[in-house]
Structure formats: structure tokens, C-alpha cells
Motif scaffolding. Sequence first.
Motif, mmCIF file in Angstrom:
data_model
loop_
_atom_site.group_PDB
_atom_site.id
_atom_site.type_symbol
_atom_site.label_atom_id
_atom_site.label_comp_id
_atom_site.label_asym_id
_atom_site.label_seq_id
_atom_site.Cartn_x
_atom_site.Cartn_y
_atom_site.Cartn_z
ATOM 1 N N ILE A 1 0.857 -1.179 0.000
ATOM 2 C CA ILE A 1 0.000 0.000 0.000
ATOM 3 C C ILE A 1 0.893 1.228 0.000
ATOM 4 O O ILE A 1 1.822 1.322 0.809
ATOM 5 C CB ILE A 1 -0.935 0.016 1.234
ATOM 6 C CG1 ILE A 1 -1.768 -1.277 1.291
ATOM 7 C CG2 ILE A 1 -1.875 1.206 1.195
ATOM 8 C CD1 ILE A 1 -1.467 -2.161 2.423
ATOM 9 N N PHE A 2 0.628 2.165 -0.908
ATOM 10 C CA PHE A 2 1.426 3.386 -1.016
ATOM 11 C C PHE A 2 0.508 4.587 -0.810
ATOM 12 O O PHE A 2 -0.621 4.602 -1.302
ATOM 13 C CB PHE A 2 2.108 3.462 -2.388
ATOM 14 C CG PHE A 2 3.040 2.306 -2.622
ATOM 15 C CD1 PHE A 2 4.347 2.340 -2.158
ATOM 16 C CD2 PHE A 2 2.608 1.170 -3.290
ATOM 17 C CE1 PHE A 2 5.208 1.263 -2.351
ATOM 18 C CE2 PHE A 2 3.457 0.090 -3.494
ATOM 19 C CZ PHE A 2 4.761 0.137 -3.018
ATOM 20 N N TYR A 3 1.018 5.591 -0.091
ATOM 21 C CA TYR A 3 0.239 6.777 0.226
ATOM 22 C C TYR A 3 0.909 8.007 -0.365
ATOM 23 O O TYR A 3 2.105 8.232 -0.161
ATOM 24 C CB TYR A 3 0.119 6.957 1.749
ATOM 25 C CG TYR A 3 -0.525 5.769 2.426
ATOM 26 C CD1 TYR A 3 -1.906 5.653 2.509
ATOM 27 C CD2 TYR A 3 0.250 4.757 2.977
ATOM 28 C CE1 TYR A 3 -2.495 4.558 3.126
ATOM 29 C CE2 TYR A 3 -0.331 3.661 3.598
ATOM 30 C CZ TYR A 3 -1.695 3.567 3.667
ATOM 31 O OH TYR A 3 -2.276 2.485 4.276
ATOM 32 N N ASP A 4 0.131 8.833 -1.076
ATOM 33 C CA ASP A 4 0.622 10.110 -1.582
ATOM 34 C C ASP A 4 0.807 11.060 -0.406
ATOM 35 O O ASP A 4 0.114 10.939 0.612
ATOM 36 C CB ASP A 4 -0.374 10.725 -2.577
ATOM 37 C CG ASP A 4 -0.484 9.914 -3.859
ATOM 38 O OD1 ASP A 4 0.529 9.304 -4.260
ATOM 39 O OD2 ASP A 4 -1.586 9.896 -4.441
ATOM 40 N N ALA B 1 4.442 4.020 2.823
ATOM 41 C CA ALA B 1 4.291 2.691 2.221
ATOM 42 C C ALA B 1 4.157 1.653 3.328
ATOM 43 O O ALA B 1 4.772 1.790 4.389
ATOM 44 C CB ALA B 1 5.487 2.358 1.340
ATOM 45 N N VAL B 2 3.362 0.631 3.056
ATOM 46 C CA VAL B 2 3.211 -0.498 3.968
ATOM 47 C C VAL B 2 3.371 -1.761 3.133
ATOM 48 O O VAL B 2 2.745 -1.901 2.074
ATOM 49 C CB VAL B 2 1.832 -0.499 4.666
ATOM 50 C CG1 VAL B 2 1.665 -1.736 5.542
ATOM 51 C CG2 VAL B 2 1.630 0.770 5.482
ATOM 52 N N THR C 1 5.927 -7.311 8.762
ATOM 53 C CA THR C 1 5.251 -6.110 8.276
ATOM 54 C C THR C 1 6.284 -5.001 8.256
ATOM 55 O O THR C 1 7.032 -4.840 9.219
ATOM 56 C CB THR C 1 4.084 -5.718 9.195
ATOM 57 O OG1 THR C 1 3.071 -6.714 9.116
ATOM 58 C CG2 THR C 1 3.500 -4.369 8.800
ATOM 59 N N THR C 2 6.327 -4.244 7.172
ATOM 60 C CA THR C 2 7.247 -3.115 7.063
ATOM 61 C C THR C 2 6.445 -1.873 6.731
ATOM 62 O O THR C 2 5.657 -1.867 5.783
ATOM 63 C CB THR C 2 8.314 -3.374 5.976
ATOM 64 O OG1 THR C 2 9.024 -4.575 6.321
ATOM 65 C CG2 THR C 2 9.287 -2.220 5.871
ATOM 66 N N GLY D 1 -3.321 0.510 13.751
ATOM 67 C CA GLY D 1 -3.999 -0.775 13.672
ATOM 68 C C GLY D 1 -3.437 -1.693 12.610
ATOM 69 O O GLY D 1 -4.138 -2.551 12.086
ATOM 70 N N VAL D 2 -2.151 -1.526 12.270
ATOM 71 C CA VAL D 2 -1.505 -2.477 11.354
ATOM 72 C C VAL D 2 -1.751 -3.869 11.921
ATOM 73 O O VAL D 2 -1.640 -4.079 13.134
ATOM 74 C CB VAL D 2 0.016 -2.177 11.248
ATOM 75 C CG1 VAL D 2 0.767 -3.310 10.602
ATOM 76 C CG2 VAL D 2 0.244 -0.892 10.472
ATOM 77 N N PRO D 3 -2.109 -4.833 11.097
ATOM 78 C CA PRO D 3 -2.471 -6.155 11.623
ATOM 79 C C PRO D 3 -1.312 -6.825 12.351
ATOM 80 O O PRO D 3 -0.250 -7.054 11.766
ATOM 81 C CB PRO D 3 -2.896 -6.941 10.390
ATOM 82 C CG PRO D 3 -2.335 -6.218 9.229
ATOM 83 C CD PRO D 3 -2.178 -4.783 9.636
ATOM 84 N N SER D 4 -1.515 -7.114 13.623
ATOM 85 C CA SER D 4 -0.449 -7.728 14.417
ATOM 86 C C SER D 4 -0.246 -9.195 14.061
ATOM 87 O O SER D 4 0.746 -9.793 14.454
ATOM 88 C CB SER D 4 -0.748 -7.583 15.905
ATOM 89 O OG SER D 4 -1.963 -8.204 16.225
#
Length: 190
Positions: free
Chosen positions: A38-41, A167-168, A155-156, A147-150
Motif C-alpha cells: 500500500i502506497f500513500y501520496d 508505504a506499507v 510487516t514493514t 492498527g496495522v495487523p499484528s
Amino acid sequence: MLKKLAAPLAGLLVLTGCAAGDSGDTFAFHSPGGQVEIFYDAAERKPVTEFSGESLMEPGTQVNLSDFDGQVVVLNAWGQWCAPCRAEVDDLQEAQEQLQADGTGTILGINVRDYNPQIARDFVTDNGVTYPSIYDPPFKTAVNLGGVPSSVIPTTVILDKQHRPAAVFLREVTAADIIEVTDRLAQEEA
């Protein structure tokens, strides 16, 4: 029957109302369509909540996200028990060396589900890891990360200089994955 359902439904509505009242000032994780990248502007990025934790390699010492103010920070949730984590550790170290050489940022590990810290420390030493890690077996830090899934390890999360997720990756990463994003973020204005 309707009377029996009324109280639970009312409670659900109250809970839903509380969730809808979120101010939106901080990052809230979501994965559209179950994406693993997932990328964020810049315009849509929101900061993560400040967090800290005990250093894995220096027990009794706290590591704070704010220790890296003005830097790109690559957060990597890992465990020595995790096969993809073992596979990506060399890539993370390569990215750390690049970030340090450029003076633009750091990798910050978050060690999770290793309830024996010595085993995790041995993994770090055996793999020549030079970046810091927070020791967080229950992965409480996930809450501060919107709340990134534990349950998804590794996970980066790559944070820009304002510590907003850019970015995730919910998968094993390569040095090229990291450097592509961090190089771009290093060029952004603060």
C-alpha cells in the motif's frame, strides 16, 4: 425475539458511533482489497502516534520514534521464528547501510512474539544486524501504527520525515523495495 436483540443492537450502534467519531488526525491502517503493498501520496499521509519501547540489545534503554525526528524511518515488525523475517534480514541490513551512508534515515525493528529475548538477541548478533530493535513480544506498537495487523509478520511500514506512513508492505521485503521508497522520501521537502 425482537426484544432480545434490541439491547445488543443498541450496544453495537453505540460502538459504531464511537468509531465514526475518529478525528482523523492520525494514521488509520486499511488494506483496500486485501493488498499487501500500500502506497500513500503525501497529501493523504497522516502521522502515526509517538511510541517507544525497550531496546532489544540494550535492556533498560528506551527507543523512541522521536529519536529519529526529521529522518525517514523504516519500521519492520519481525521475529526470529518467522521464516520470511529470516530471509529479509540481509536486505534490511543492506537498506540500513544505504540509509546511514546517505544520512537520510534508519531501519527500526520491532521484535514481536519472541518471549525469550536472548534468542532474539542471538539472531541479531548472528546476522550482523546494526539497526536498533524494540523488544515488543505482544506487538502493542501495532496500535500506534494505526492498527496495522499484528497477525501479519513480517510487516514493514516506511515513514516519511514527518513520521507519516508512505508505504506499507505486508510481506517479505527486499533492499530494492525499501530503497526505492526511501530515496523518493529523502527528496521530499520536510
